[in-house]
Design a protein around this motif. Structure first.
Motif, PDB file in Angstrom:
ATOM      1  N   ARG A  39       0.834  -1.201   0.000  1.00  0.00           N
ATOM      2  CA  ARG A  39       0.000   0.000   0.000  1.00  0.00           C
ATOM      3  C   ARG A  39       0.870   1.252   0.000  1.00  0.00           C
ATOM      4  N   LEU A  40       1.955   1.224   0.766  1.00  0.00           N
ATOM      5  CA  LEU A  40       2.840   2.382   0.807  1.00  0.00           C
ATOM      6  C   LEU A  40       3.553   2.598  -0.512  1.00  0.00           C
ATOM      7  N   GLN A  41       3.859   1.528  -1.199  1.00  0.00           N
ATOM      8  CA  GLN A  41       4.531   1.640  -2.490  1.00  0.00           C
ATOM      9  C   GLN A  41       3.561   1.899  -3.637  1.00  0.00           C
ATOM     10  N   LEU A  42       2.270   1.924  -3.349  1.00  0.00           N
ATOM     11  CA  LEU A  42       1.231   2.208  -4.341  1.00  0.00           C
ATOM     12  C   LEU A  42       1.317   1.253  -5.529  1.00  0.00           C
ATOM     13  N   LYS A  43       1.541  -0.012  -5.236  1.00  0.00           N
ATOM     14  CA  LYS A  43       1.623  -1.007  -6.290  1.00  0.00           C
ATOM     15  C   LYS A  43       0.252  -1.616  -6.546  1.00  0.00           C
ATOM     16  N   LYS A  44      -0.070  -1.803  -7.814  1.00  0.00           N
ATOM     17  CA  LYS A  44      -1.293  -2.486  -8.187  1.00  0.00           C
ATOM     18  C   LYS A  44      -1.063  -3.984  -8.380  1.00  0.00           C
ATOM     19  N   PHE A  45       0.203  -4.380  -8.507  1.00  0.00           N
ATOM     20  CA  PHE A  45       0.525  -5.789  -8.715  1.00  0.00           C
ATOM     21  C   PHE A  45       1.953  -6.020  -8.255  1.00  0.00           C
ATOM     22  N   LEU A  46       2.295  -7.272  -7.995  1.00  0.00           N
ATOM     23  CA  LEU A  46       3.657  -7.630  -7.642  1.00  0.00           C
ATOM     24  C   LEU A  46       4.517  -7.622  -8.892  1.00  0.00           C
ATOM     25  N   LEU A  47       5.712  -7.122  -8.769  1.00  0.00           N
ATOM     26  CA  LEU A  47       6.607  -6.951  -9.904  1.00  0.00           C
ATOM     27  C   LEU A  47       7.608  -8.101  -9.941  1.00  0.00           C
ATOM     28  N   ASP A  48       7.730  -8.735 -11.106  1.00  0.00           N
ATOM     29  CA  ASP A  48       8.678  -9.827 -11.315  1.00  0.00           C
ATOM     30  C   ASP A  48       9.680  -9.436 -12.394  1.00  0.00           C
ATOM     31  N   ARG A  49      10.834 -10.117 -12.367  1.00  0.00           N
ATOM     32  CA  ARG A  49      11.855  -9.898 -13.388  1.00  0.00           C
ATOM     33  C   ARG A  49      12.331 -11.253 -13.907  1.00  0.00           C
ATOM     34  N   MET A  50      12.442 -11.375 -15.233  1.00  0.00           N
ATOM     35  CA  MET A  50      12.821 -12.641 -15.851  1.00  0.00           C
ATOM     36  C   MET A  50      13.989 -12.426 -16.807  1.00  0.00           C
ATOM     37  N   PHE A  51      14.974 -13.317 -16.716  1.00  0.00           N
ATOM     38  CA  PHE A  51      16.139 -13.296 -17.598  1.00  0.00           C
ATOM     39  C   PHE A  51      16.045 -14.493 -18.551  1.00  0.00           C
ATOM     40  N   LEU A  52      16.067 -14.213 -19.855  1.00  0.00           N
ATOM     41  CA  LEU A  52      15.956 -15.245 -20.874  1.00  0.00           C
ATOM     42  C   LEU A  52      17.147 -15.185 -21.820  1.00  0.00           C
ATOM     43  N   VAL A  53      17.538 -16.343 -22.319  1.00  0.00           N
ATOM     44  CA  VAL A  53      18.475 -16.410 -23.438  1.00  0.00           C
ATOM     45  C   VAL A  53      17.835 -17.286 -24.506  1.00  0.00           C
ATOM     46  N   ALA A  54      18.115 -16.966 -25.755  1.00  0.00           N
ATOM     47  CA  ALA A  54      17.483 -17.700 -26.854  1.00  0.00           C
ATOM     48  C   ALA A  54      18.402 -17.697 -28.060  1.00  0.00           C
ATOM     49  N   MET A  55      18.198 -18.696 -28.904  1.00  0.00           N
ATOM     50  CA  MET A  55      18.914 -18.770 -30.172  1.00  0.00           C
ATOM     51  C   MET A  55      17.992 -18.282 -31.274  1.00  0.00           C
ATOM     52  N   THR A  56      18.537 -17.522 -32.221  1.00  0.00           N
ATOM     53  CA  THR A  56      17.721 -16.925 -33.273  1.00  0.00           C
ATOM     54  C   THR A  56      18.183 -17.429 -34.632  1.00  0.00           C
ATOM     55  N   ARG A  57      17.315 -17.227 -35.606  1.00  0.00           N
ATOM     56  CA  ARG A  57      17.691 -17.582 -36.974  1.00  0.00           C
ATOM     57  C   ARG A  57      18.595 -16.506 -37.559  1.00  0.00           C
ATOM     58  N   ASP A  58      19.242 -16.843 -38.633  1.00  0.00           N
ATOM     59  CA  ASP A  58      20.197 -15.927 -39.244  1.00  0.00           C
ATOM     60  C   ASP A  58      19.483 -14.755 -39.926  1.00  0.00           C
ATOM     61  N   ASN A  59      20.218 -13.654 -40.020  1.00  0.00           N
ATOM     62  CA  ASN A  59      19.772 -12.473 -40.760  1.00  0.00           C
ATOM     63  C   ASN A  59      18.467 -11.891 -40.214  1.00  0.00           C
ATOM     64  N   ILE A  60      18.310 -11.939 -38.898  1.00  0.00           N
ATOM     65  CA  ILE A  60      17.129 -11.338 -38.296  1.00  0.00           C
ATOM     66  C   ILE A  60      17.331  -9.823 -38.193  1.00  0.00           C
ATOM     67  N   GLU A  61      16.304  -9.071 -38.518  1.00  0.00           N
ATOM     68  CA  GLU A  61      16.372  -7.618 -38.501  1.00  0.00           C
ATOM     69  C   GLU A  61      15.835  -7.068 -37.187  1.00  0.00           C
ATOM     70  N   LYS A  62      16.475  -6.016 -36.708  1.00  0.00           N
ATOM     71  CA  LYS A  62      16.053  -5.376 -35.468  1.00  0.00           C
ATOM     72  C   LYS A  62      14.620  -4.847 -35.582  1.00  0.00           C
ATOM     73  N   LYS A  63      14.275  -4.308 -36.730  1.00  0.00           N
ATOM     74  CA  LYS A  63      12.939  -3.761 -36.930  1.00  0.00           C
ATOM     75  C   LYS A  63      11.877  -4.824 -36.776  1.00  0.00           C
ATOM     76  N   ASP A  64      12.110  -6.014 -37.317  1.00  0.00           N
ATOM     77  CA  ASP A  64      11.126  -7.091 -37.220  1.00  0.00           C
ATOM     78  C   ASP A  64      10.936  -7.534 -35.776  1.00  0.00           C
ATOM     79  N   VAL A  65      12.032  -7.641 -35.025  1.00  0.00           N
ATOM     80  CA  VAL A  65      11.942  -8.057 -33.625  1.00  0.00           C
ATOM     81  C   VAL A  65      11.226  -7.004 -32.792  1.00  0.00           C
ATOM     82  N   THR A  66      11.566  -5.742 -33.021  1.00  0.00           N
ATOM     83  CA  THR A  66      10.949  -4.650 -32.253  1.00  0.00           C
ATOM     84  C   THR A  66       9.452  -4.580 -32.503  1.00  0.00           C
ATOM     85  N   GLU A  67       9.050  -4.623 -33.765  1.00  0.00           N
ATOM     86  CA  GLU A  67       7.629  -4.551 -34.080  1.00  0.00           C
ATOM     87  C   GLU A  67       6.867  -5.746 -33.533  1.00  0.00           C
ATOM     88  N   TYR A  68       7.490  -6.924 -33.586  1.00  0.00           N
ATOM     89  CA  TYR A  68       6.813  -8.122 -33.080  1.00  0.00           C
ATOM     90  C   TYR A  68       6.533  -8.007 -31.581  1.00  0.00           C
TER      91      TYR A  68
END
Length: 253
Positions: A39-68
């Motif tokens: 209540r003091l922190q005025l939170k509406k929900f509990l906050l979580d943090r997740m660290f992921l690693v993944a393998m991607t296909r070749d020639n992936i564009e930043k624009k495509d990932v960002t828009e997705y």
């Protein structure tokens, strides 16, 4: 008359035992403490943090990932107003590091989106994913918004250091570097700025994770895939053990 007056005055005095029995400090349980903290922190929900690693296909564009991902975040945010996603996506040559901050429900739906794409076997830029760390009920965010950065590391930073390190040492270095990088973003980037682009290795080369570290964590069997994590998430807490089942049932004589 004087005797009755003396009796009335003495009846108003509390007994010594009554003073001892009165609680001196209000006692609250741990649940009340957590509710007051939220209540003091005025939170509406509990906050979580997740660290992921993944393998991607070749020639992936930043624009495509960002828009997705922006489309995924918007579709999740519609029924869950007030639960924005912040974090950092680092795009290497064949791997990515993704740090996400939001409610557990939002992170759950992001993982489900990956699982659905994998089951449908359609065109998808992620070929495999591992969950490195999930931190529940974190006190605050380390990212003010969601950033995407393409890492084009020079050859001098590609020396493999995982051959002489244990898994614990690699994880420690991974988390240390990501938190230092988050602090760098917090101090240098203003709200609304998408990130330093592809030149992160120039202002802060010491903060970059080596792709060999990401590859090492991705190939480690100690970390879960999203399907395994979701199955554990959906598993009921109250499980009847075999030792709790007695047959024939006990009966009273």
């Amino acid at each position: 008359f004087s005797f009755s007056t003396h009796t009335q005055k003495s009846s108003k005095r509390p007994l010594p035992m009554e003073n001892l029995m009165q609680p001196q400090v209000p006692r609250n349980n741990y649940l009340h403490f957590q509710e007051e903290k939220q209540r003091l922190q005025l939170k509406k929900f509990l906050l979580d943090r997740m660290f992921l690693v993944a393998m991607t296909r070749d020639n992936i564009e930043k624009k495509d990932v960002t828009e997705y991902y922006e489309q995924v975040f918007q579709s999740i945010a519609k029924p869950h107003i007030g639960e924005p996603v912040t974090g950092l996506l680092l795009m290497y040559r064949t791997f990515i590091v993704h740090i996400l901050e939001s409610s557990s429900g939002t992170l759950y739906r992001i993982l489900l989106d990956y699982i659905n794409h994998r089951k449908n076997r359609g065109e998808y830029f992620i070929q495999g994913m591992k969950i490195i760390v999930v931190s529940h009920n974190i006190p605050t965010r380390i990212f003010m918004q969601w950033h995407v950065v393409v890492i084009k590391v020079p050859v001098m930073y590609l020396d493999d250091v995982t051959q002489s390190q244990s898994l614990e040492e690699v994880i420690t270095e991974f988390l240390t570097q990501t938190h230092k990088l988050a602090l760098y973003f917090f101090k240098t980037l203003k709200v609304g700025v998408k990130g330093p682009g592809e030149s992160l290795h120039q202002p802060a080369p010491e903060l970059l994770l080596q792709e060999q570290i990401i590859k090492y964590l991705y190939r480690s069997e100690e970390f879960m895939e999203p399907e395994t994590f979701i199955n554990m998430y959906n598993r009921p807490i109250h499980v009847t053990l075999d030792t709790e089942v007695v047959w024939p049932a006990p009966s009273r004589f």
